[in-house]
Design a protein around this motif. Sequence first.
Motif, PDB file in Angstrom:
ATOM      1  N   GLY A   1       0.795  -1.215   0.000  1.00  0.00           N
ATOM      2  CA  GLY A   1       0.000   0.000   0.000  1.00  0.00           C
ATOM      3  C   GLY A   1       0.828   1.266   0.000  1.00  0.00           C
ATOM      4  N   ALA A   2       2.128   1.159   0.252  1.00  0.00           N
ATOM      5  CA  ALA A   2       2.988   2.347   0.252  1.00  0.00           C
ATOM      6  C   ALA A   2       3.374   2.709  -1.173  1.00  0.00           C
ATOM      7  CB  ALA A   2       4.242   2.090   1.067  1.00  0.00           C
ATOM      8  N   SER A   3       3.708   3.964  -1.382  1.00  0.00           N
ATOM      9  CA  SER A   3       4.153   4.405  -2.706  1.00  0.00           C
ATOM     10  C   SER A   3       5.480   3.752  -3.062  1.00  0.00           C
ATOM     11  CB  SER A   3       4.323   5.922  -2.711  1.00  0.00           C
ATOM     12  OG  SER A   3       4.967   6.355  -3.911  1.00  0.00           O
ATOM     13  N   ALA A   4       5.601   3.412  -4.324  1.00  0.00           N
ATOM     14  CA  ALA A   4       6.855   2.812  -4.805  1.00  0.00           C
ATOM     15  C   ALA A   4       8.022   3.782  -4.668  1.00  0.00           C
ATOM     16  CB  ALA A   4       6.700   2.364  -6.248  1.00  0.00           C
ATOM     17  N   ARG A   5       7.724   5.022  -4.347  1.00  0.00           N
ATOM     18  CA  ARG A   5       8.790   6.013  -4.150  1.00  0.00           C
ATOM     19  C   ARG A   5       9.771   5.565  -3.077  1.00  0.00           C
ATOM     20  NH1 ARG A   5      12.600   8.232  -3.249  1.00  0.00           N
ATOM     21  NH2 ARG A   5      13.066  10.431  -2.852  1.00  0.00           N
TER      22      ARG A   5
ATOM     23  N   TYR B   1      13.054   3.957  -4.291  1.00  0.00           N
ATOM     24  CA  TYR B   1      14.007   4.717  -5.102  1.00  0.00           C
ATOM     25  C   TYR B   1      14.943   5.531  -4.223  1.00  0.00           C
ATOM     26  CZ  TYR B   1      11.270   3.679  -9.297  1.00  0.00           C
ATOM     27  OH  TYR B   1      10.624   3.045 -10.337  1.00  0.00           O
ATOM     28  N   ALA B   2      16.196   5.586  -4.637  1.00  0.00           N
ATOM     29  CA  ALA B   2      17.171   6.398  -3.907  1.00  0.00           C
ATOM     30  C   ALA B   2      16.990   7.880  -4.209  1.00  0.00           C
ATOM     31  CB  ALA B   2      18.590   5.963  -4.250  1.00  0.00           C
ATOM     32  N   GLU B   3      16.499   8.182  -5.420  1.00  0.00           N
ATOM     33  CA  GLU B   3      16.373   9.579  -5.832  1.00  0.00           C
ATOM     34  C   GLU B   3      14.944   9.861  -6.303  1.00  0.00           C
ATOM     35  OE1 GLU B   3      18.888  11.441  -5.306  1.00  0.00           O
ATOM     36  OE2 GLU B   3      20.496   9.953  -5.094  1.00  0.00           O
ATOM     37  N   GLN B   4      14.408  11.000  -5.901  1.00  0.00           N
ATOM     38  CA  GLN B   4      13.084  11.425  -6.349  1.00  0.00           C
ATOM     39  C   GLN B   4      13.047  11.581  -7.860  1.00  0.00           C
ATOM     40  OE1 GLN B   4      10.057  12.080  -4.719  1.00  0.00           O
ATOM     41  NE2 GLN B   4       9.268  12.366  -6.807  1.00  0.00           N
ATOM     42  N   GLU B   5      14.151  12.077  -8.431  1.00  0.00           N
ATOM     43  CA  GLU B   5      14.195  12.295  -9.875  1.00  0.00           C
ATOM     44  C   GLU B   5      13.983  11.005 -10.650  1.00  0.00           C
ATOM     45  OE1 GLU B   5      16.332  13.335  -7.709  1.00  0.00           O
ATOM     46  OE2 GLU B   5      16.422  15.524  -7.831  1.00  0.00           O
ATOM     47  N   ASP B   6      14.535   9.892 -10.149  1.00  0.00           N
ATOM     48  CA  ASP B   6      14.366   8.611 -10.834  1.00  0.00           C
ATOM     49  C   ASP B   6      12.922   8.123 -10.746  1.00  0.00           C
ATOM     50  OD1 ASP B   6      17.002   8.467 -11.607  1.00  0.00           O
ATOM     51  OD2 ASP B   6      17.646   7.339  -9.840  1.00  0.00           O
ATOM     52  N   PHE B   7      12.311   8.306  -9.597  1.00  0.00           N
ATOM     53  CA  PHE B   7      10.912   7.907  -9.447  1.00  0.00           C
ATOM     54  C   PHE B   7      10.030   8.689 -10.410  1.00  0.00           C
ATOM     55  CE2 PHE B   7       6.749   8.637  -7.380  1.00  0.00           C
ATOM     56  CZ  PHE B   7       6.296   7.328  -7.342  1.00  0.00           C
ATOM     57  N   THR B   8      10.278   9.979 -10.508  1.00  0.00           N
ATOM     58  CA  THR B   8       9.487  10.821 -11.407  1.00  0.00           C
ATOM     59  C   THR B   8       9.719  10.452 -12.862  1.00  0.00           C
ATOM     60  OG1 THR B   8       9.599  12.645  -9.815  1.00  0.00           O
ATOM     61  CG2 THR B   8       9.018  13.201 -12.090  1.00  0.00           C
ATOM     62  N   ALA B   9      10.999  10.224 -13.216  1.00  0.00           N
ATOM     63  CA  ALA B   9      11.334   9.925 -14.613  1.00  0.00           C
ATOM     64  C   ALA B   9      10.744   8.591 -15.053  1.00  0.00           C
ATOM     65  CB  ALA B   9      12.849   9.913 -14.787  1.00  0.00           C
ATOM     66  N   THR B  10      10.809   7.566 -14.201  1.00  0.00           N
ATOM     67  CA  THR B  10      10.245   6.272 -14.590  1.00  0.00           C
ATOM     68  C   THR B  10       8.728   6.331 -14.671  1.00  0.00           C
ATOM     69  OG1 THR B  10      10.298   5.565 -12.271  1.00  0.00           O
ATOM     70  CG2 THR B  10      12.167   4.931 -13.673  1.00  0.00           C
ATOM     71  N   GLY B  11       8.120   7.168 -13.843  1.00  0.00           N
ATOM     72  CA  GLY B  11       6.670   7.349 -13.935  1.00  0.00           C
ATOM     73  C   GLY B  11       6.274   8.013 -15.238  1.00  0.00           C
TER      74      GLY B  11
ATOM     75  N   VAL C   1      18.629   1.050 -15.928  1.00  0.00           N
ATOM     76  CA  VAL C   1      19.304   0.957 -14.639  1.00  0.00           C
ATOM     77  C   VAL C   1      18.935   2.165 -13.796  1.00  0.00           C
ATOM     78  CG1 VAL C   1      21.530   0.850 -13.450  1.00  0.00           C
ATOM     79  CG2 VAL C   1      21.212  -0.362 -15.616  1.00  0.00           C
ATOM     80  N   VAL C   2      18.578   1.913 -12.549  1.00  0.00           N
ATOM     81  CA  VAL C   2      18.195   2.992 -11.650  1.00  0.00           C
ATOM     82  C   VAL C   2      18.786   2.709 -10.269  1.00  0.00           C
ATOM     83  CG1 VAL C   2      16.061   1.928 -10.845  1.00  0.00           C
ATOM     84  CG2 VAL C   2      16.225   4.423 -10.921  1.00  0.00           C
ATOM     85  N   ARG C   3      18.955   3.758  -9.487  1.00  0.00           N
ATOM     86  CA  ARG C   3      19.481   3.621  -8.123  1.00  0.00           C
ATOM     87  C   ARG C   3      18.318   3.398  -7.159  1.00  0.00           C
ATOM     88  NH1 ARG C   3      24.181   6.155  -6.441  1.00  0.00           N
ATOM     89  NH2 ARG C   3      23.030   7.438  -4.947  1.00  0.00           N
ATOM     90  N   TYR C   4      18.311   2.202  -6.545  1.00  0.00           N
ATOM     91  CA  TYR C   4      17.318   1.878  -5.526  1.00  0.00           C
ATOM     92  C   TYR C   4      17.965   1.959  -4.149  1.00  0.00           C
ATOM     93  CZ  TYR C   4      14.498  -0.071  -9.358  1.00  0.00           C
ATOM     94  OH  TYR C   4      13.763  -0.235 -10.505  1.00  0.00           O
TER      95      TYR C   4
ATOM     96  N   ASP D   1      17.243  -0.312   5.032  1.00  0.00           N
ATOM     97  CA  ASP D   1      18.220   0.297   5.942  1.00  0.00           C
ATOM     98  C   ASP D   1      19.041   1.404   5.290  1.00  0.00           C
ATOM     99  OD1 ASP D   1      19.843  -1.129   4.274  1.00  0.00           O
ATOM    100  OD2 ASP D   1      20.690  -2.436   5.816  1.00  0.00           O
ATOM    101  N   GLY D   2      18.626   1.823   4.078  1.00  0.00           N
ATOM    102  CA  GLY D   2      19.263   2.959   3.431  1.00  0.00           C
ATOM    103  C   GLY D   2      20.394   2.636   2.476  1.00  0.00           C
ATOM    104  N   HIS D   3      20.739   1.360   2.311  1.00  0.00           N
ATOM    105  CA  HIS D   3      21.804   0.986   1.378  1.00  0.00           C
ATOM    106  C   HIS D   3      21.351   1.219  -0.061  1.00  0.00           C
ATOM    107  CE1 HIS D   3      25.012  -1.193  -0.594  1.00  0.00           C
ATOM    108  NE2 HIS D   3      24.121  -1.982  -1.175  1.00  0.00           N
ATOM    109  N   VAL D   4      22.174   1.889  -0.838  1.00  0.00           N
ATOM    110  CA  VAL D   4      21.841   2.210  -2.227  1.00  0.00           C
ATOM    111  C   VAL D   4      22.520   1.213  -3.156  1.00  0.00           C
ATOM    112  CG1 VAL D   4      22.010   3.944  -4.061  1.00  0.00           C
ATOM    113  CG2 VAL D   4      21.533   4.649  -1.694  1.00  0.00           C
TER     114      VAL D   4
END
Length: 462
Positions: free
Chosen positions: A53-57, A60-70, A87-90, A94-97
């Motif tokens: 139920g949470a946003s797939a955001r 993503y490590a970066e907001q820009e990638d979430f927006t671009a893939t959308g 390829v995208v940065r997830y 625990d915050g590991h990219v």
Amino acid sequence: MNQSNDQYITAILPSLFRHLDTAVVIADTDRRIQFFNPQAEALFGCSLADVKGASARILYAEQEDFTATGKDRFNTHSVQTYYDAYVVRYKTADGHVFLGETHGGPVCNEQQVVTMYVAFIQDISTRVEVESALNQLHSITSARNLDFCRRVERILSLGCKHFNLPIGILSQINGQRYTIKYAQHPDNALQSGQVFDLKETYCYHVYETNEAQGFHHVSQSDIKTHPCYEHFDLEAYIGAPIFIDGERYGTLNFSSPEPTRPFVSQDYELVRLFAEWVGHELARLRDWEALEQAQQLLEIQANTDSLTQLYNRHYLSNALVQELARCKRYNNPLTLAIVDFDNFKRLNDTYGHRAGDIALQRFGNIVREESRTNDIYGRWGGEEFLCLLPETDLSGAEVVLKRLVERVHGEEIHVDGQTIRCTISIGYTGFSAGDTQDSIIQRADTALYLAKENGRNRIEKQ
């Protein structure tokens, strides 16, 4: 998402994707997470219950990638196919990219209406890092301006950076003797030449298996009682054997007092490649050193009289030309002397040629003991020798040459139970302006004739 989609996701997708090696994430048309397979839970470090139920955001490590893939893919108007990888940065819970290679896009029903989005994700961070490390390794090994030592230093730095282990060592192992040849340490606590017992190093396991070995968290492993951990508190280690022409030489290894991530197959392959290159370079360096030694030996043989081990006439001629040129250029003093054994034919006729050879060899030994660093002595021919005394005037040469006459006269030669004494005569002269090789030798030869005429066993100057 309608009820039929909920049933589909609940009833069918878990069994469909459960055993897939790739992480699968499914979201509704609002990009809210609806499904994780077990691989996705492991990849992102959280369960489906935590994120449903949470946003797939949040993935993503970066907001820009979430927006671009959308904009490009996860929307109801997208025409991208599942086969177009990106390829995208997830990021994990625990915050590991990490870098994720992703296939996916919208899923349509029979009416071609988008009902959900699906993404297939694989962590390619290690693969990308390995490819980068291999490219850097190629740059290091192909750099012609770097000698072997500099290349090894850069490979150790590259390995430390890639494995995130601060200590890098190239070792040589003989029996149980482990010697550091090159090392990188943040505190410079390791130096070339330090010696350890092989069994007190993790490299012992590399040598036992003859293969790359790694331990990412020693205190939580089966080797927590290893002497290396007890003495040095090293939690992480990866190393591989180095071979030279099929024979084991030592190891290339990296370590850290802090635990690290588990090593994967690409890590072991990379450390093998590093060690393989070092082995090739060590073999080439050994061949080059052997070639240099052979060339030096040939050069020595070409310039050395085989009987006395002094320089031969060929070398003396070249040396005389160089010394004369230096005298003319800098107006430096130079003394040239010709040494000749007295009554040498009588020595050979009376005691045999073996006695003559021994006398000449003994003279060579005396010269090596008496000569100064810059003096040049050689066999000019037969029982005659040429001496070049650079930076030496006639008064200085007199001291040197008288001492040589005294040493030869005081030497006893024993042949077939008989004791023999020899004497030498020396003629010497100094450099004069306008001298040529022939003129200075002619004057020394004239002085030698005088020494013979005046009773032998003496020196004369001209």
